[in-house]
Design a protein around this motif. Structure first.
Motif, PDB file in Angstrom:
ATOM      1  N   ALA A 170       0.818  -1.210   0.000  1.00  0.00           N
ATOM      2  CA  ALA A 170       0.000   0.000   0.000  1.00  0.00           C
ATOM      3  C   ALA A 170       0.853   1.263   0.000  1.00  0.00           C
ATOM      4  CB  ALA A 170      -0.945  -0.002   1.200  1.00  0.00           C
ATOM      5  N   ILE A 171       1.891   1.302   0.833  1.00  0.00           N
ATOM      6  CA  ILE A 171       2.760   2.485   0.863  1.00  0.00           C
ATOM      7  C   ILE A 171       3.570   2.573  -0.424  1.00  0.00           C
ATOM      8  CG2 ILE A 171       4.749   3.543   2.004  1.00  0.00           C
ATOM      9  CD1 ILE A 171       2.136   3.920   3.523  1.00  0.00           C
ATOM     10  N   ARG A 172       4.040   1.438  -0.915  1.00  0.00           N
ATOM     11  CA  ARG A 172       4.840   1.462  -2.148  1.00  0.00           C
ATOM     12  C   ARG A 172       3.996   1.926  -3.331  1.00  0.00           C
ATOM     13  NH1 ARG A 172       7.638  -2.409  -5.865  1.00  0.00           N
ATOM     14  NH2 ARG A 172       9.329  -1.116  -6.671  1.00  0.00           N
ATOM     15  N   ASN A 173       2.717   1.572  -3.353  1.00  0.00           N
ATOM     16  CA  ASN A 173       1.842   2.069  -4.425  1.00  0.00           C
ATOM     17  C   ASN A 173       1.844   3.596  -4.462  1.00  0.00           C
ATOM     18  OD1 ASN A 173       1.044  -0.488  -5.304  1.00  0.00           O
ATOM     19  ND2 ASN A 173      -0.778  -0.525  -4.005  1.00  0.00           N
ATOM     20  N   PHE A 174       1.771   4.217  -3.285  1.00  0.00           N
ATOM     21  CA  PHE A 174       1.792   5.678  -3.235  1.00  0.00           C
ATOM     22  C   PHE A 174       3.158   6.233  -3.647  1.00  0.00           C
ATOM     23  CE2 PHE A 174      -2.079   5.317  -0.612  1.00  0.00           C
ATOM     24  CZ  PHE A 174      -2.841   6.320  -1.200  1.00  0.00           C
ATOM     25  N   LYS A 175       4.224   5.538  -3.263  1.00  0.00           N
ATOM     26  CA  LYS A 175       5.561   5.996  -3.666  1.00  0.00           C
ATOM     27  C   LYS A 175       5.721   5.957  -5.184  1.00  0.00           C
ATOM     28  CE  LYS A 175       8.047   4.821   0.587  1.00  0.00           C
ATOM     29  NZ  LYS A 175       9.083   3.952   1.217  1.00  0.00           N
ATOM     30  N   ILE A 176       5.182   4.921  -5.801  1.00  0.00           N
ATOM     31  CA  ILE A 176       5.244   4.827  -7.262  1.00  0.00           C
ATOM     32  C   ILE A 176       4.409   5.938  -7.890  1.00  0.00           C
ATOM     33  CG2 ILE A 176       4.717   3.370  -9.256  1.00  0.00           C
ATOM     34  CD1 ILE A 176       5.159   0.933  -7.334  1.00  0.00           C
ATOM     35  N   ALA A 177       3.199   6.148  -7.347  1.00  0.00           N
ATOM     36  CA  ALA A 177       2.329   7.193  -7.877  1.00  0.00           C
ATOM     37  C   ALA A 177       2.935   8.578  -7.710  1.00  0.00           C
ATOM     38  CB  ALA A 177       0.969   7.132  -7.188  1.00  0.00           C
ATOM     39  N   ALA A 178       3.714   8.766  -6.640  1.00  0.00           N
ATOM     40  CA  ALA A 178       4.348  10.058  -6.387  1.00  0.00           C
ATOM     41  C   ALA A 178       5.634  10.242  -7.189  1.00  0.00           C
ATOM     42  CB  ALA A 178       4.638  10.197  -4.897  1.00  0.00           C
ATOM     43  N   GLY A 179       6.073   9.190  -7.875  1.00  0.00           N
ATOM     44  CA  GLY A 179       7.306   9.270  -8.653  1.00  0.00           C
ATOM     45  C   GLY A 179       8.555   9.037  -7.851  1.00  0.00           C
ATOM     46  N   ARG A 180       8.427   8.583  -6.619  1.00  0.00           N
ATOM     47  CA  ARG A 180       9.609   8.325  -5.793  1.00  0.00           C
ATOM     48  C   ARG A 180      10.276   7.006  -6.158  1.00  0.00           C
ATOM     49  NH1 ARG A 180       8.193   9.813   0.512  1.00  0.00           N
ATOM     50  NH2 ARG A 180       7.356  11.935   0.177  1.00  0.00           N
ATOM     51  N   GLU A 181       9.467   6.051  -6.647  1.00  0.00           N
ATOM     52  CA  GLU A 181      10.003   4.742  -7.025  1.00  0.00           C
ATOM     53  C   GLU A 181       9.390   4.319  -8.348  1.00  0.00           C
ATOM     54  OE1 GLU A 181       9.490   1.718  -4.083  1.00  0.00           O
ATOM     55  OE2 GLU A 181      10.387   2.896  -2.455  1.00  0.00           O
ATOM     56  N   ALA A 182      10.082   3.386  -8.999  1.00  0.00           N
ATOM     57  CA  ALA A 182       9.531   2.762 -10.211  1.00  0.00           C
ATOM     58  C   ALA A 182       8.841   1.461  -9.817  1.00  0.00           C
ATOM     59  CB  ALA A 182      10.641   2.493 -11.216  1.00  0.00           C
ATOM     60  N   GLY A 183       7.855   1.060 -10.592  1.00  0.00           N
ATOM     61  CA  GLY A 183       7.188  -0.204 -10.307  1.00  0.00           C
ATOM     62  C   GLY A 183       5.759  -0.191 -10.789  1.00  0.00           C
ATOM     63  N   GLU A 184       5.042  -1.247 -10.414  1.00  0.00           N
ATOM     64  CA  GLU A 184       3.650  -1.406 -10.822  1.00  0.00           C
ATOM     65  C   GLU A 184       2.758  -1.518  -9.597  1.00  0.00           C
ATOM     66  OE1 GLU A 184       3.451  -4.859 -13.256  1.00  0.00           O
ATOM     67  OE2 GLU A 184       4.501  -3.939 -14.958  1.00  0.00           O
ATOM     68  N   PHE A 185       1.495  -1.180  -9.778  1.00  0.00           N
ATOM     69  CA  PHE A 185       0.516  -1.326  -8.707  1.00  0.00           C
ATOM     70  C   PHE A 185       0.398  -2.795  -8.324  1.00  0.00           C
ATOM     71  CE2 PHE A 185      -3.677  -2.281  -7.084  1.00  0.00           C
ATOM     72  CZ  PHE A 185      -3.918  -1.261  -6.184  1.00  0.00           C
ATOM     73  N   TYR A 186       0.257  -3.033  -7.014  1.00  0.00           N
ATOM     74  CA  TYR A 186       0.039  -4.382  -6.515  1.00  0.00           C
ATOM     75  C   TYR A 186      -1.047  -4.320  -5.440  1.00  0.00           C
ATOM     76  CZ  TYR A 186       0.694  -8.786  -4.029  1.00  0.00           C
ATOM     77  OH  TYR A 186       0.483 -10.013  -3.425  1.00  0.00           O
ATOM     78  N   GLY A 187      -1.909  -5.317  -5.409  1.00  0.00           N
ATOM     79  CA  GLY A 187      -2.892  -5.430  -4.349  1.00  0.00           C
ATOM     80  C   GLY A 187      -4.310  -5.338  -4.869  1.00  0.00           C
ATOM     81  N   ASP A 232      -5.612   1.381  -1.210  1.00  0.00           N
ATOM     82  CA  ASP A 232      -5.345   2.690  -0.608  1.00  0.00           C
ATOM     83  C   ASP A 232      -6.077   2.880   0.717  1.00  0.00           C
ATOM     84  OD1 ASP A 232      -3.981   3.149  -2.959  1.00  0.00           O
ATOM     85  OD2 ASP A 232      -5.208   4.841  -3.605  1.00  0.00           O
ATOM     86  N   SER A 233      -7.221   2.231   0.868  1.00  0.00           N
ATOM     87  CA  SER A 233      -8.040   2.476   2.058  1.00  0.00           C
ATOM     88  C   SER A 233      -7.336   2.043   3.338  1.00  0.00           C
ATOM     89  CB  SER A 233      -9.387   1.765   1.931  1.00  0.00           C
ATOM     90  OG  SER A 233      -9.230   0.360   1.893  1.00  0.00           O
ATOM     91  N   ASP A 234      -6.454   1.052   3.250  1.00  0.00           N
ATOM     92  CA  ASP A 234      -5.739   0.610   4.448  1.00  0.00           C
ATOM     93  C   ASP A 234      -4.856   1.722   5.001  1.00  0.00           C
ATOM     94  OD1 ASP A 234      -6.928  -1.846   4.187  1.00  0.00           O
ATOM     95  OD2 ASP A 234      -5.191  -2.830   3.293  1.00  0.00           O
ATOM     96  N   VAL A 235      -4.291   2.522   4.122  1.00  0.00           N
ATOM     97  CA  VAL A 235      -3.465   3.644   4.563  1.00  0.00           C
ATOM     98  C   VAL A 235      -4.344   4.692   5.247  1.00  0.00           C
ATOM     99  CG1 VAL A 235      -1.889   5.480   3.830  1.00  0.00           C
ATOM    100  CG2 VAL A 235      -1.785   3.228   2.729  1.00  0.00           C
ATOM    101  N   GLY A 236      -5.509   4.965   4.681  1.00  0.00           N
ATOM    102  CA  GLY A 236      -6.417   5.926   5.291  1.00  0.00           C
ATOM    103  C   GLY A 236      -6.846   5.514   6.680  1.00  0.00           C
ATOM    104  N   LYS A 237      -7.200   4.243   6.859  1.00  0.00           N
ATOM    105  CA  LYS A 237      -7.649   3.783   8.172  1.00  0.00           C
ATOM    106  C   LYS A 237      -6.496   3.787   9.182  1.00  0.00           C
ATOM    107  CE  LYS A 237      -9.883   0.311   6.185  1.00  0.00           C
ATOM    108  NZ  LYS A 237     -10.633  -0.935   5.961  1.00  0.00           N
ATOM    109  N   TRP A 238      -5.302   3.451   8.715  1.00  0.00           N
ATOM    110  CA  TRP A 238      -4.138   3.501   9.606  1.00  0.00           C
ATOM    111  C   TRP A 238      -3.889   4.930  10.069  1.00  0.00           C
ATOM    112  CZ3 TRP A 238       0.613   5.977   9.429  1.00  0.00           C
ATOM    113  CH2 TRP A 238       1.559   5.557  10.364  1.00  0.00           C
ATOM    114  N   LEU A 239      -3.941   5.876   9.150  1.00  0.00           N
ATOM    115  CA  LEU A 239      -3.744   7.281   9.512  1.00  0.00           C
ATOM    116  C   LEU A 239      -4.820   7.764  10.481  1.00  0.00           C
ATOM    117  CD1 LEU A 239      -2.704   9.260   6.297  1.00  0.00           C
ATOM    118  CD2 LEU A 239      -1.538   9.282   8.517  1.00  0.00           C
ATOM    119  N   GLU A 240      -6.028   7.315  10.286  1.00  0.00           N
ATOM    120  CA  GLU A 240      -7.115   7.719  11.177  1.00  0.00           C
ATOM    121  C   GLU A 240      -6.871   7.204  12.586  1.00  0.00           C
ATOM    122  OE1 GLU A 240     -11.991   7.451  11.556  1.00  0.00           O
ATOM    123  OE2 GLU A 240     -10.983   6.511   9.852  1.00  0.00           O
ATOM    124  N   ALA A 241      -6.429   5.946  12.712  1.00  0.00           N
ATOM    125  CA  ALA A 241      -6.102   5.396  14.029  1.00  0.00           C
ATOM    126  C   ALA A 241      -4.989   6.204  14.685  1.00  0.00           C
ATOM    127  CB  ALA A 241      -5.698   3.926  13.904  1.00  0.00           C
TER     128      ALA A 241
END
Length: 653
Positions: free
Chosen positions: A50-67, A72-81
Motif C-alpha cells: 500500500a505504501i509502495r503504491n503511493f511511492k510509485i504514484a508520487a514518482g519516488r520509485e519505479a514499479g507497478e501497482f500491486y494489491g 489505498d483504504s488501508d493507509v487511510g484507516k491507519w492514519l485515522e487510528a
C-alpha cells in the motif's frame, strides 16, 4: 514537539483495567505492526504494497501497482487510528511518521485533486467507469475520514486541504446536473466521510454531496447496469455479481424505501451510518424512519448474539430473517465496527439505551475477537462454532479460520479495529442537545471535562465493570450546577445498586429511555457508586432460529461465552448443559485482568461401546457421564492454539 498526555477538549483519557491494555496494544503493537505490514516488512504475512503504491504514484520509485483495487483504504484507516492516538496522547515520533505519509499522499495527488493509486498506475483514463466494483469513492472516503481526524488531533491542514480539493473534484464529476455522472459508490463510505468533512470545514456543499449520493442510490434506470454496458460489459470481480445483484450493494430500492437488511453487511451499516448523519444534520424525518426500520430488522432478526452481522460468506452478506448458522457465520469484524458506528449515530438522533446495548455487545464480543490478545494476529471472520477437521476440506467453510492470521490480501479489518479502539473515548459519554444531560453509555474508566449547562465539569469514572460490575463516578463542576446524569441500565442487568454520596437505592429498570436519570445541583466531591448484578445467564435464541433451537449460550455482563477444546476436549457437540446448575467463576492466566471463566457441572453424551464400522445403526439409547464444563469469553478464543469452539450448547431438560 514534547510528548504530553493532555487530551483534546472533551476527550476521555481512558484508565481502565480492561480497556487500557487494548489501547496500549493499539498504540504500541497494532499501529506499529500495521505500519510494518503496509510497508511489506512482516515476515510470512500477505504483502500489502500500500505504501509502495503511493511511492510509485508520487514518482519516488519505479514499479507497478500491486494489491486489491481498494488497497489505498488501508493507509487511510491507519492514519485515522494514528490521529485518534495523537488526540489523547501526543507522540512526536508517531506524528513524524504520519506527517511523512501525508507528504507522500500529497505528492501522489493529481493537480485536479484526484488520488487513487490503482487507477493512476494500473488503469489511467478509466477513472469513474466502474463505480459498482472499483471502490474509488470508498477509498476517497477513508482518506477524508483520516484527514478530518488528523486535523482535529494536530491542527495541521495539509491532508485536510488535500482531501477538500479531492472532494471538490468529486463534486464537479457527480451530480444531478447535465453533463455530470449521476452515479454513486458501490461500497458506501464516502457518504459518512463527507458529513465529517462538512462538520470540520462548515462547507454545506459536502453535506449536500453526501445527501446526493444517498438519494441517487436505487434510482431507475440502474446506474451500475448502465455503466457496465458503456464500458463493454467487463467485470472486475466476476465471481461476486456486484453489477447485477442490486441487493448486494443496497441499490435495489431508494434508501428511504428499504426496510430489511440486505446484501453486503459492511456496506449496509456504513450506508445506515450516513443516513443517520444526514437525518441528524438536516432533520430529515424520512431518513430517520428508514434508519429505524433497518435497525430493527438487523437487531431483532439478523444479528448474532455476539453482535456479529452477515451470516453468509457469499457476498459477505445478510440472508433471511432468523437465518443465523453458528458454524457458517461470516460476521466480518468490519461489519460489527460499522454496526457500532450506526448505533452511535442513532444515539444522537434519539436517546434510547437499546442502541448503546448493541454498541456494547458488538464491542465486547465480535470486535475484540477480531484481534489476538497480543495484538498481532487477526480474524476477518468471526464464527460461533468451529470444527478444524472440516476446514480446508469442506468448501462451505473456506472462509472460516481456526486461528487468527498475520495479515490479509484484503486487510480491511485490522486497521478498522485499530481506529475504533483508538477512538473509544468518543463512545463512552453523550451530551443532550441542550447540554443539560450527560449520558453514560459505556462503563469504561477514565477522565473527561464537559460543559454542562454552561459550567465546566470534570467526570472521572473508576470501573471494574468487566470483572465485578462495580463503577464509581466522581463529579467535579467548577461551581455548583444543576444538570442530569443518565446512567444506562444494560440489557443484561436486572438490578443495580446506585449510591449517591453514600445514600443507596436499588433500581430494577431505567426510565422509558432505558437510563436512570439523576437530576440535582451537583457540587465538587459528589460521588456515584454503582453495583450492577452480574449473574451468569443462559441465553436462548428466538424460536425461529432453527440452528440454536433447544440450545443455550452463557452470558455474564457484556460478555458472551464459549466452549473451547483446550478446556473441554474434542467433540463439543456431545456436551449438554443441565438446567439449574451452580456456576463458579475463576481468573485465567494470560487473559485480561479481571476476566472470569465459568465452570459448571454438565454432561457428555457417550457413543455406544462397540459401535463398530457401521455408519448408521438402530443402537441403544445414548448414555452420558457427568463432566465439568469450562466456558471462556468469546473474544478470547483461539489464543491457546487450534481447536474446536462453540458458543451454543445443547440444553438438558
Amino acid at each position: 514537539m514534547n510528548d504530553n498526555t493532555t487530551p483534546a477538549s472533551g476527550k476521555v483519557q481512558i484508565h481502565d483495567p480492561f480497556w487500557s491494555e487494548y489501547i496500549r496494544l493499539v498504540r504500541e503493537v497494532m499501529v506499529p505492526y500495521q505500519w510494518e505490514a503496509l510497508n511489506d516488512r512482516v515476515e510470512g504475512a500477505e504483502p500489502s504494497h500500500a505504501i509502495r503504491n503511493f511511492k510509485i504514484a508520487a514518482g519516488r520509485e519505479a514499479g507497478e501497482f500491486y494489491g486489491m483495487v481498494f488497497q489505498d483504504s488501508d493507509v487511510g484507516k491507519w492514519l485515522e487510528a494514528v490521529a485518534y492516538l495523537l488526540e489523547t496522547k501526543r507522540d512526536s515520533a508517531l506524528e513524524e511518521i504520519a506527517d511523512g505519509v501525508i507528504e507522500l499522499l500529497a505528492e501522489a495527488q493529481r493537480d485536479d485533486g484526484y488520488v487513487n493509486t490503482y487507477f493512476m498506475l494500473k488503469e489511467p483514463g478509466k477513472e469513474w467507469t466502474n463505480l459498482a466494483e472499483c471502490h474509488e469513492l470508498y477509498c476517497a472516503g477513508h482518506l477524508i475520514e483520516a484527514a478530518t481526524a488528523y486535523f482535529r488531533a494536530t491542527g495541521k491542514r495539509k491532508l485536510l486541504d488535500a482531501v477538500s480539493r479531492y472532494a471538490d473534484y468529486i463534486a464537479a464529476v457527480f451530480g444531478a446536473e447535465p453533463g455530470k455522472l449521476q452515479g454513486y459508490d458501490g461500497h458506501q463510505e464516502i457518504e459518512l466521510a463527507l458529513v465529517k468533512l462538512f462538520q470540520v470545514t462548515g462547507e454545506e456543499k459536502y453535506l449536500e454531496l453526501s445527501r446526493y449520493f444517498l438519494d441517487q442510490r436505487g434510482q431507475q434506470p440502474h446506474y451500475f447496469e448502465q455503466e457496465w454496458k458503456k464500458r463493454g460489459r467487463t467485470l472486475h470481480f466476476p465471481q461476486l455479481s456486484m453489477v447485477h445483484d442490486h441487493l448486494y450493494s443496497q441499490s435495489h430500492l431508494p434508501v428511504r424505501e428499504q426496510t430489511t437488511a440486505e446484501g453486503h453487511a459492511v456496506r449496509l451499516v456504513y450506508m445506515c451510518t450516513a443516513m443517520a448523519d444526514i437525518a441528524l444534520e438536516t432533520k430529515d424525518a424520512g431518513l430517520l424512519e428508514a434508519c429505524r426500520k433497518l435497525w430493527d430488522n438487523i437487531v431483532n432478526k439478523r444479528m448474532y448474539i455476539t453482535g456479529g452481522i452477515g451470516s453468509m460468506e457469499q457476498g459477505e452478506s445478510f440472508t433471511a430473517d432468523y437465518d443465523l448458522p453458528p458454524d457458517l457465520a461470516y460476521a466480518e469484524t468490519c461489519a460489527s465496527v460499522g454496526l457500532i458506528f450506526f448505533a452511535r449515530r442513532m444515539l444522537e438522533l434519539e436517546h434510547t439505551s437499546k442502541y448503546a446495548d448493541v454498541m456494547e455487545r458488538a464491542l465486547y464480543n465480535t470486535v475484540i475477537s477480531g484481534m489476538s490478545l497480543d495484538g498481532t494476529k487477526f480474524f476477518y471472520v468471526n464464527p460461533l462454532e468451529v470444527y478444524p477437521e472440516v476446514l480446508g476440506k469442506n468448501k462451505n467453510y473456506n472462509h472460516v479460520k481456526a486461528v487468527r492470521q498475520g495479515w490479509f490480501t484484503c486487510a480491511c479489518c485490522p486497521p478498522n479495529v485499530a481506529r475504533l479502539i483508538a477512538s473509544l473515548g468518543d463512545y463512552i459519554y453523550s451530551t443532550s442537545t441542550e447540554g443539560d444531560i450527560l449520558y453514560v453509555e459505556l462503563y469504561i474508566g477514565g477522565r473527561t471535562a464537559r460543559i454542562m449547562n454552561g459550567i465546566s465539569a470534570v467526570i472521572e469514572q473508576i470501573s471494574s465493570y468487566t470483572s465485578d460490575g462495580k463503577v464509581r463516578l466522581s463529579v467535579t463542576p467548577e461551581q455548583a450546577s444543576e444538570f442530569t446524569i443518565a446512567l444506562r441500565m444494560p440489557d443484561w442487568c436486572h438490578e443495580v445498586q446506585v449510591s449517591l454520596n453514600g445514600q443507596s437505592r436499588t433500581h430494577h429498570a431505567g426510565n422509558a429511555d432505558g437510563y436512570i436519570h439523576l437530576t440535582r445541583k451537583w457540587v465538587s466531591g459528589d460521588t456515584l457508586e454503582l453495583q450492577f448484578a452480574m449473574p451468569v445467564t443462559p441465553m436462548k435464541g428466538h424460536p425461529h432460529i432453527r440452528q440454536t433451537f433447544s440450545k443455550v449460550a452463557l452470558q455474564r455482563g457484556p460478555f458472551v461465552y464459549c466452549l473451547e477444546e483446550a478446556d473441554n476436549g474434542t467433540r463439543l457437540y456431545q456436551l449438554r448443559l443441565p438446567q439449574g446448575n451452580e456456576y463458579s467463576l475463576a481468573e485465567e492466566a494470560g487473559f485480561p485482568e479481571g476476566i472470569r471463566t465459568i465452570s459448571v457441572s454438565g454432561r457428555r453424551m457417550l457413543p455406544e461401546a462397540g459401535w463398530g464400522e457401521e455408519l448408521y445403526s438402530s443402537g441403544p439409547p445414548l448414555k452420558s457421564r457427568e463432566v465439568q464444563l469450562k466456558f471462556i469469553p468469546y473474544f478470547a478464543w483461539a489464543n491457546r492454539g487450534e481447536g474446536e469452539m462453540s458458543v451454543w450448547i445443547g440444553e438438558e431438560q
